[in-house]
Write an enzyme that holds these catalytic residues in place. Structure first.
Site, PDB file in Angstrom:
ATOM      1  N   LYS A 143      -0.731  -2.910 -12.719  1.00  0.00           N
ATOM      2  CA  LYS A 143      -1.824  -2.410 -13.528  1.00  0.00           C
ATOM      3  C   LYS A 143      -2.022  -1.208 -14.314  1.00  0.00           C
ATOM      4  O   LYS A 143      -2.205  -1.167 -15.744  1.00  0.00           O
ATOM      5  CB  LYS A 143      -2.915  -2.284 -12.487  1.00  0.00           C
ATOM      6  CG  LYS A 143      -3.511  -3.960 -11.830  1.00  0.00           C
ATOM      7  CD  LYS A 143      -4.651  -3.779 -11.053  1.00  0.00           C
ATOM      8  CE  LYS A 143      -4.681  -2.805 -10.218  1.00  0.00           C
ATOM      9  NZ  LYS A 143      -3.741  -3.345  -8.928  1.00  0.00           N
ATOM     10  N   THR A 144      -1.063  -0.004 -13.681  1.00  0.00           N
ATOM     11  CA  THR A 144      -0.773   0.934 -14.096  1.00  0.00           C
ATOM     12  C   THR A 144       0.125   1.123 -15.313  1.00  0.00           C
ATOM     13  O   THR A 144       0.388   1.385 -16.615  1.00  0.00           O
ATOM     14  CB  THR A 144      -0.378   2.292 -13.449  1.00  0.00           C
ATOM     15  OG1 THR A 144      -1.762   2.193 -12.465  1.00  0.00           O
ATOM     16  CG2 THR A 144      -0.771   3.660 -14.135  1.00  0.00           C
ATOM     17  N   ARG A 150       6.831  -3.335  -6.913  1.00  0.00           N
ATOM     18  CA  ARG A 150       6.140  -2.051  -6.318  1.00  0.00           C
ATOM     19  C   ARG A 150       7.438  -1.814  -5.158  1.00  0.00           C
ATOM     20  O   ARG A 150       8.101  -0.845  -4.663  1.00  0.00           O
ATOM     21  CB  ARG A 150       4.741  -1.127  -5.548  1.00  0.00           C
ATOM     22  CG  ARG A 150       5.028   0.475  -5.495  1.00  0.00           C
ATOM     23  CD  ARG A 150       3.780   0.520  -5.193  1.00  0.00           C
ATOM     24  NE  ARG A 150       2.741   0.604  -6.118  1.00  0.00           N
ATOM     25  CZ  ARG A 150       1.381   0.923  -6.369  1.00  0.00           C
ATOM     26  NH1 ARG A 150       1.160   1.114  -5.025  1.00  0.00           N
ATOM     27  NH2 ARG A 150       0.773   1.124  -7.384  1.00  0.00           N
ATOM     28  N   ASP A 190      -8.036   3.984 -13.315  1.00  0.00           N
ATOM     29  CA  ASP A 190      -7.609   4.113 -11.499  1.00  0.00           C
ATOM     30  C   ASP A 190      -8.315   3.725 -10.697  1.00  0.00           C
ATOM     31  O   ASP A 190      -9.173   4.593 -10.654  1.00  0.00           O
ATOM     32  CB  ASP A 190      -6.079   4.324 -11.343  1.00  0.00           C
ATOM     33  CG  ASP A 190      -5.896   3.467 -10.579  1.00  0.00           C
ATOM     34  OD1 ASP A 190      -5.534   2.159 -11.205  1.00  0.00           O
ATOM     35  OD2 ASP A 190      -4.164   3.886 -10.128  1.00  0.00           O
ATOM     36  N   THR A 216      -8.475  -2.884  -7.700  1.00  0.00           N
ATOM     37  CA  THR A 216      -8.087  -4.027  -6.347  1.00  0.00           C
ATOM     38  C   THR A 216      -9.149  -4.283  -6.203  1.00  0.00           C
ATOM     39  O   THR A 216      -8.652  -5.110  -4.809  1.00  0.00           O
ATOM     40  CB  THR A 216      -7.198  -2.901  -5.444  1.00  0.00           C
ATOM     41  OG1 THR A 216      -8.226  -2.080  -4.741  1.00  0.00           O
ATOM     42  CG2 THR A 216      -6.126  -2.283  -5.765  1.00  0.00           C
TER      43      THR A 216
END
Length: 337
Positions: free
Chosen positions: A68-69, A221, A113, A162
């Site tokens: 997302k980032t 990640r 975020d 999230t």
């Protein structure tokens, strides 16, 4: 004579947080997976550029570690604008959001975020800013208080979360596009590992890449994190290539099994199976027994367990599936050997 710099040594000497930035894709062409989202974003960006307008506000949601980032930074780069980054927890009062918004330039991207942690009062301040690009500020207190309105440049708010269910309906409705990032396929994860290994200047065998992808929980990640730990072990052992044996030993040292289940994942399943005859059992009971935060269990551990079919949510609580029982039984038998 100028000494030639070894690019490999520069990369190897960087700390992990800098390496994480290096491994992040910088353009849609480098971003593996999430094909439909990328295509829709490309159309949005191209259309906005054609109209010479700022991009509509975008909401990105899904489990952590899916990009997302990274997508927010790519969107900003593709639009040719600057990006201001913060998190929902960091914005404590209206003055914090006002300071950021009034310093934005035309077309800038403002990325928040974990937006579900945003204070509700600040969320309400954002409503006119998102809709009309105006900021209402109250000056003074009591009878002498007055409201002034400040015009803002047309900016794009990109929010990531999230836990989209925690966002209010009025807030969600103000985004022009909502995209849910899904877990990646095994093939996508292998491609990501191959790309990351190339950036890190390390060689990895096909078997090692396959084992890493299988244990990555379908999450880039985690795949990159495991790759770096395998690289460390390979280096210490004097191996020039990350082999399947090195990856297996890395996972064993980290107490991660072949499906990517960590110790806490197995504890959750074992608790439901042994302590509550397979369930159902409430999330509060699981959290209290394991001394974990409910939010941590729901955000970090449950999504993957649900994805692979080891856990089921019911109105009465969580249930461990027969597949989970079979996997844990096989794992326990291996541990006894």
């Amino acid at each position: 004579m100028t000494k030639k710099t070894n690019k490999k040594n520069i990369i190897e000497s960087r700390p992990d947080d800098e390496l994480d930035q290096t491994l992040r894709p910088g353009a849609f062409g480098e971003f593996v997976g999430q094909k439909k989202i990328k295509e829709n974003l490309k159309i949005m960006i191209e259309a906005a550029k054609g109209r010479k307008e700022s991009l509509e506000h975008i909401l990105l949601y899904g489990p952590s570690g899916l990009g997302k980032t990274t997508l927010a930074h790519i969107i900003s780069r593709e639009c040719g604008t600057n990006i201001k980054v913060t998190s929902g927890a960091a914005l404590e009062k209206a003055g914090d959001i006002a300071a950021i918004l009034t310093n934005l330039q035309e077309g800038d991207v403002f990325f928040i975020d974990e937006v579900h942690r945003l204070n509700k009062l600040i969320e309400e301040v954002l409503y006119p800013a998102m809709e009309n690009f105006k900021l209402d500020i109250v000056i003074g207190k009591g009878p002498s208080a007055k409201t002034i309105q400040i015009n803002l440049p047309r900016f794009t708010l990109i929010a990531a979360t999230t836990r989209i269910a925690l966002l209010s309906s009025p807030f969600r409705s103000r985004f022009g596009a909502n995209y849910r990032l899904d877990f990646y396929s095994h093939e996508n994860i292998e491609e990501i590992i191959k790309r990351s290994a190339r950036i890190l200047n390390v060689k990895i065998e096909e078997k090692g890449r396959e084992l890493l992808a299988k244990a990555s929980r379908y999450t880039p990640r985690i795949a990159n994190k495991l790759l770096k730990r395998a690289r460390d072990l390979s280096q210490v052992k004097g191996e020039k290539t990350i082999t399947g044996e090195v990856v297996s030993e890395t996972l064993a040292r980290l107490d991660i099994d072949e499906l990517g289940l960590e110790a806490t994942d197995r504890k959750i399943l074992q608790l439901i199976i042994d302590g509550f005859s397979g369930g159902p059992v409430g999330i509060k009971t699981i959290a209290a027994t394991l001394a974990e935060e409910e939010e941590t269990i729901e955000d970090v551990f449950e999504p993957y367990l649900l994805q692979i079919g080891f856990l089921a949510r019911t109105p009465k609580g969580r249930i461990a599936t027969p597949e989970a029982v079979k996997h844990l039984k096989a794992k326990n038998q291996l541990d006894l050997l």
